[in-house]
Design a protein around this motif. Structure first.
Motif, short mmCIF file in Angstrom:
data_model
loop_
_atom_site.label_atom_id
_atom_site.label_comp_id
_atom_site.label_asym_id
_atom_site.label_seq_id
_atom_site.Cartn_x
_atom_site.Cartn_y
_atom_site.Cartn_z
N VAL A 286 60.85 44.53 -108.97
CA VAL A 286 61.27 44.50 -107.38
C VAL A 286 62.00 45.97 -107.41
O VAL A 286 62.33 46.26 -107.80
N ILE A 287 62.40 45.19 -106.05
CA ILE A 287 62.34 46.15 -104.99
C ILE A 287 63.33 45.88 -104.46
O ILE A 287 63.16 44.61 -103.61
N LEU A 288 64.78 45.75 -105.07
CA LEU A 288 66.36 45.60 -104.06
C LEU A 288 67.11 46.77 -103.06
O LEU A 288 66.83 47.80 -103.51
N ILE A 289 66.90 46.32 -101.20
CA ILE A 289 67.23 47.47 -100.91
C ILE A 289 68.85 46.58 -99.79
O ILE A 289 68.84 45.54 -99.97
N SER A 400 59.06 48.21 -122.08
CA SER A 400 60.71 48.70 -121.07
C SER A 400 59.99 47.95 -119.77
O SER A 400 59.71 47.65 -119.32
N ARG A 401 61.86 48.18 -119.22
CA ARG A 401 62.18 48.34 -118.12
C ARG A 401 62.15 49.03 -117.78
O ARG A 401 63.35 50.04 -118.59
N LEU A 402 62.01 50.24 -115.53
CA LEU A 402 62.39 50.60 -115.71
C LEU A 402 63.53 50.44 -114.34
O LEU A 402 62.75 50.06 -113.07
N VAL A 403 64.57 51.40 -114.32
CA VAL A 403 64.91 51.37 -112.78
C VAL A 403 64.99 52.63 -112.32
O VAL A 403 65.69 53.33 -113.07
N LYS A 431 57.93 46.98 -117.04
CA LYS A 431 58.52 46.36 -115.42
C LYS A 431 59.42 47.32 -114.91
O LYS A 431 60.01 48.29 -116.05
N PHE A 432 59.26 47.31 -113.54
CA PHE A 432 60.64 47.93 -112.82
C PHE A 432 61.32 47.73 -112.19
O PHE A 432 60.52 46.56 -111.12
N LEU A 433 62.17 48.18 -111.71
CA LEU A 433 62.82 47.46 -110.99
C LEU A 433 63.58 49.22 -109.68
O LEU A 433 63.98 50.10 -110.41
N LEU A 434 63.09 48.86 -108.40
CA LEU A 434 63.72 49.97 -107.79
C LEU A 434 64.67 49.63 -106.55
O LEU A 434 65.08 48.48 -106.05
N ILE A 435 66.13 50.74 -106.71
CA ILE A 435 67.06 49.75 -105.69
C ILE A 435 67.96 51.11 -104.84
O ILE A 435 67.71 52.68 -105.44
N THR A 436 68.07 50.89 -103.66
CA THR A 436 68.24 52.11 -102.77
C THR A 436 68.83 51.37 -101.37
O THR A 436 68.36 49.95 -101.72
N ALA A 437 69.92 52.05 -100.76
CA ALA A 437 69.77 51.27 -99.82
C ALA A 437 69.46 52.10 -98.31
O ALA A 437 68.96 51.13 -97.79
N THR A 438 68.13 52.63 -98.88
CA THR A 438 67.20 52.76 -97.64
C THR A 438 66.07 53.34 -98.34
O THR A 438 65.91 54.33 -99.71
N PHE A 461 55.09 42.67 -106.69
CA PHE A 461 56.54 43.40 -107.09
C PHE A 461 56.81 42.20 -105.84
O PHE A 461 56.57 41.76 -104.77
N GLU A 462 58.24 41.71 -106.05
CA GLU A 462 59.46 41.39 -104.45
C GLU A 462 60.17 42.07 -104.29
O GLU A 462 60.14 42.58 -104.73
#
Length: 872
Positions: A286-289, A400-403, A431-438, A461-462
């Motif tokens: 997932v990429i969460l903006i 593992s999961r990576l943030v 698996k990975f999750l990328l979280i960012t405001a930008t 990825f979503e």
């Protein structure tokens, strides 16, 4: 067979006396841990190959030199203490490779040759050393002496007798390889028998094997290393029951604890749970903006499902904050589930007291045993450069999961390395999750190109744009901008008296406000603080603080705690006190602050947005009642624009940011094409033109912030070949794709971090250091964990980092007289020989500088004897 009857030791006694740990027991300990992570390997055939590697990997420890000289097994026979080669390399000569291949052929019939190579490679190179190249590429007199001796039969006999039971019918795998020995004596090279998995030199020899299944090769070696390291750790701690993987908190418990937390803050819903379960995101990349303060961290907690997760951020101070929050969620009275990793994690943990427990916690974190690990990115991402032993990290991340939090905060070279790392662990099964405001568009596009579903070619990825999903962000407006034009002489950056007075006046409005001042250099921060402090020194009940990176670790921690207390989020409604914090970029993503007013130098728009995120943070999903007056003031100097010059931020990004505030797309593209012809664009003429066109009072919504960042990283704006920012990103990826491998872990970290600083101690502190060292050695008589205690008691209080250009390092590289290690050895000190050797080792890269050091303000400039002042 009783433990006392085993001939071969794997390790000396942890207490330094008595019998050591037998090779048989060590292999059992490794197999015990391998069994505990069997479910994570997910392939029974691959598991058997890892198990086979475990059985074979330390056969070379039967080498007489290793037994007698290395582990102190004085009664070992045969007796020979002159022929020494790496034990893992010698293991190769004790394996019947034909029988090994026959066993492997049962599971990998079509690829038996390649998978035999994978196992032999894991065995030979599981303890890679910098001198291995000399042994595997060239003739070696010690090896020749050993192969010519009559000891080999006795060594083989020792192994078969000691390991008969543990090999379970596979003891015929142990046999001295006479043919290989003869060929080596006749000039053959070990590299031709087993291809090394590291170093560019061997890339042509590796290609055909990597094409078969690089992921399996990495897992065989990586799981062997992981279990071997952990077994050794448990043996040294005399605690064989310690689990290699601690169980995580159940998903239902995570949701329940977060629900309780949100209810205390009167939150109406846990949007994170609803989104993850509705879109079935928990088992997806997932990429969460989403905006700053919207709950991205809580999203990552829920996405983790209680499975093994690594949460990474760019800054240590930010890591410490998330670590504290994570412990509150994942830990309880029965179990500690949260680990901390960064270069000063040991010192940070010791600061809480409970020395024994916290050192154990740090050791378990280094062993990657906790289910939720919080770390700086530099602990893992440099392994994308595949230095020796990278397989241990990749194998762990395969399940593992990576943030990744705040990916935009990394420089372009580091961002490229992160993208490559994500591509690699995705191929490994992680698996990975990328979280960012930008999210810069060039990173998004590169991930779309690289992260594909196997055999389908579609993006794996979503992308969740929470701005678009939650329409309220288009109407939320918390920041009203005003721009301040400052006159200055060339290369001199100081705020005018008018701006200094305005900062103070703003802090006094409304019976007391919180004012955050963020500048781009330490020098300007100290000057601004001094002038404000002088102006308000007669004021009563007035809080002012200076915070930047050029302080000792201990002092910076003290200051951060005070700042977080005085600028706590949310600001209490009844607070009536004037407060000012003057800081550099260290506050952008590291501290959870809530200010009323921001004064900031111009910086790239994504950095400005991070700074704005510390203003009115108390408003989550709503706008403040009134924005009649500006609450964000952006200063720009007529000569040079901002104090960082070309050293702090990319010239491209600063210039594009200025044009973005003018909202003229056509002008922006034209300027980007022509700017490289105008080397003096940071001029009064540019400033004059900017202030003629800019909206003098600009209100921006949360959505518009995201749009501005997308425009900032628009590849069309970096089209010129002279543009260094994006070209650095793509060139780094090209090099990695071509197979670049760092020869050492230190090299990989240096490339990732782009270090432009050195560690120093002020010369004026040497007498205090001498006293502190005497007290230290009097206090700590036990040698265990002595360096960690040295970091806490000494380095923590005396050393700091200062800027120093990488291209000038050769000028001081060989100046022994300005190193702390030189002072330790030749000054009139009363250290013992042992203490002197330890201190020289611990302090070899610390330099002594002449400077006026103020513990509250840090360092502004400094001198090396014979050098001009280095301006920070």
């Amino acid at each position: 067979m009783a433990e006392t009857n085993y001939k071969i030791w794997a390790k000396s006694s942890s207490k330094g006396e008595g019998r050591g740990i037998s090779l048989s027991q060590h292999i059992k300990d490794i197999l015990y841990n391998l069994d505990k992570i069997k479910t994570y390997i997910k392939d029974d055939k691959l598991y058997e190959l890892v198990k086979m590697s475990v059985l074979l990997h330390d056969l070379g420890k039967a080498l007489p030199y290793f037994q007698i000289r290395s582990v102190g097994n004085r009664s070992y026979k045969p007796f020979e203490v002159t022929a020494n080669i790496p034990h893992s390399i010698f293991s190769l000569f004790l394996i019947n490779k034909k029988k090994l291949k026959e066993l492997i052929k049962n599971s990998f019939q079509q690829r038996a040759d390649e998978y035999t190579q994978f196992v032999l490679s894991a065995v030979a190179y599981h303890h890679w050393r910098n001198n291995f190249e000399e042994v595997i590429r060239y003739s070696n007199s010690d090896l020749d002496k050993l192969l010519n001796s009559d000891f080999t039969e006795e060594i083989e006999k020792n192994l078969t007798e000691d390991l008969q039971n543990i090999f379970n019918g596979k003891i015929n795998l142990i046999e001295f390889d006479k043919i290989m020995a003869k060929e080596i004596l006749n000039g053959a090279q070990i590299q031709n028998y087993v291809v090394p998995p590291y170093n560019l030199y061997w890339l042509p020899m590796r290609v055909s094997f990597e094409e078969v299944n690089l992921a399996d090769w990495v897992k065989i070696a990586g799981f062997l290393m992981r279990c071997d390291h952990f077994a050794s750790f448990c043996e040294s701690e005399n605690n064989l029951e310690q689990p290699i993987e601690i169980a995580g908190l159940k998903y239902s418990s995570i949701k329940e604890k977060l629900r309780e937390k949100f209810e205390k803050k009167d939150a109406k819903e846990i949007w994170q749970v609803d989104l993850i379960e509705r879109e079935k995101l928990s088992d997806k990349n997932v990429i969460l903006i989403a905006p700053t303060g919207s709950g991205k961290t809580e999203f990552s907690y829920i996405w983790s499902k209680g499975e093994k997760t690594f949460y990474t951020l760019p800054l240590r101070s930010a890591v410490n904050q998330i670590f504290k929050r994570s412990k509150e969620l994942f830990d309880d009275d029965k179990e500690e589930r949260t680990g901390l990793l960064h270069s000063d994690a040991d010192v940070y943990l010791l600061g809480d007291g409970n020395e024994t427990e916290n050192l154990e916690s740090y050791s378990l974190a280094r062993q990657l045993s906790y289910p939720f690990m919080v770390s700086t990115g530099d602990q893992f991402f440099p392994y994308a450069l595949r230095p020796p032993s990278y397989e241990r990290i990749y194998a762990t991340f395969s399940y593992s999961r990576l943030v990744i939090d705040e990916v935009q905060a990394y420089d372009p070279k580091a961002a490229a390395i992160i993208v490559k790392y994500l591509q690699d662990i995705h191929k490994m099964g992680g698996k990975f999750l990328l979280i960012t405001a930008t999210l810069p568009s060039f990173i998004k596009k590169e991930l779309e190109y690289r992260i594909k579903k196997e055999n389908k070619g579609t993006v794996d990825f979503e992308l969740i744009d929470y701005y678009a999903q939650n329409k309220v962000y288009s109407s939320i407006k918390k920041h009203k901008l005003a721009f301040i034009r400052e006159k200055n002489k060339e290369k001199e950056f100081r705020f005018s008296n008018k701006v200094i007075k305005e900062i103070v006046d703003k802090s006094k409005e409304n019976a007391g406000q919180r004012v955050l001042v963020v500048v781009n250099t330490v020098k300007l921060a100290i000057d601004t603080f001094n002038r404000i402090h002088k102006l308000i020194k007669k004021e009563k009940d007035f809080y002012i603080e200076l915070l930047h990176s050029r302080l000792t670790f201990e002092k910076r921690q003290e200051k951060e705690k005070r700042v977080e207390k005085e600028f706590s989020n949310p600001k209490p409604e009844n607070e009536k006190k004037s407060k000012i914090v003057v800081a550099t970029q260290v506050v952008e993503a590291s501290l959870d602050l809530d200010a009323d007013i921001l004064f900031t130098e111009l910086a790239p728009i994504d950095s400005l947005i991070q700074r704005m995120g510390r203003v009115l943070r108390r408003y989550k999903n709503e706008s403040p009642k009134s924005l009649d007056s500006p609450n964000v003031f952006i200063t720009m100097f007529e000569n040079g624009i901002e104090s960082g010059g070309y050293n702090v931020y990319s010239d491209d990004l600063v210039g594009i940011t200025m044009k973005l505030f003018l909202s003229d797309t056509i002008e922006l593209e034209k300027w980007c094409k022509d700017r490289y012809k105008k080397k003096d664009w940071r001029s009064e003429k540019t400033i004059k033109e900017f202030f003629r066109k800019v909206d003098s009072s600009l209100v921006i919504s949360e959505n518009s912030k995201r749009d501005l960042v997308e425009q900032l990283y628009n590849p069309k704006l970096f089209g010129s070949s002279n543009s260094s920012y994006l070209s650095t990103f793509y060139k780094t990826l090209d090099i990695l794709d071509a197979g670049f491998m760092a020869e050492r872990k230190e090299e990989a970290h240096r490339i990732f971090r782009e270090i432009s600083s050195i560690t120093v101690i002020p010369q004026s502190k040497l007498n205090d250091l001498k006293v502190a060292l005497a007290e230290f050695f009097t206090k700590h008589l036990e040698k265990k964990n002595l360096y960690i205690k040295f970091k806490k008691d000494i380095l923590n209080k005396f050393i700091l980092n200062v800027n120093f250009p990488r291209w000038k390092f050769d000028e001081i590289r060989f100046r022994e007289d300005i190193r702390l290690s030189y002072w330790i050895e030749f000054d009139d000190n009363s250290f013992s020989s042992y203490q002197t050797n330890m201190l020289k080792k611990w302090c070899k890269n610390i330099f002594i500088v002449e400077t006026e050091y103020d513990p509250e303000k840090g360092v502004t400039d400094y001198n090396f004897p014979g050098y001009e002042s280095m301006i920070i």
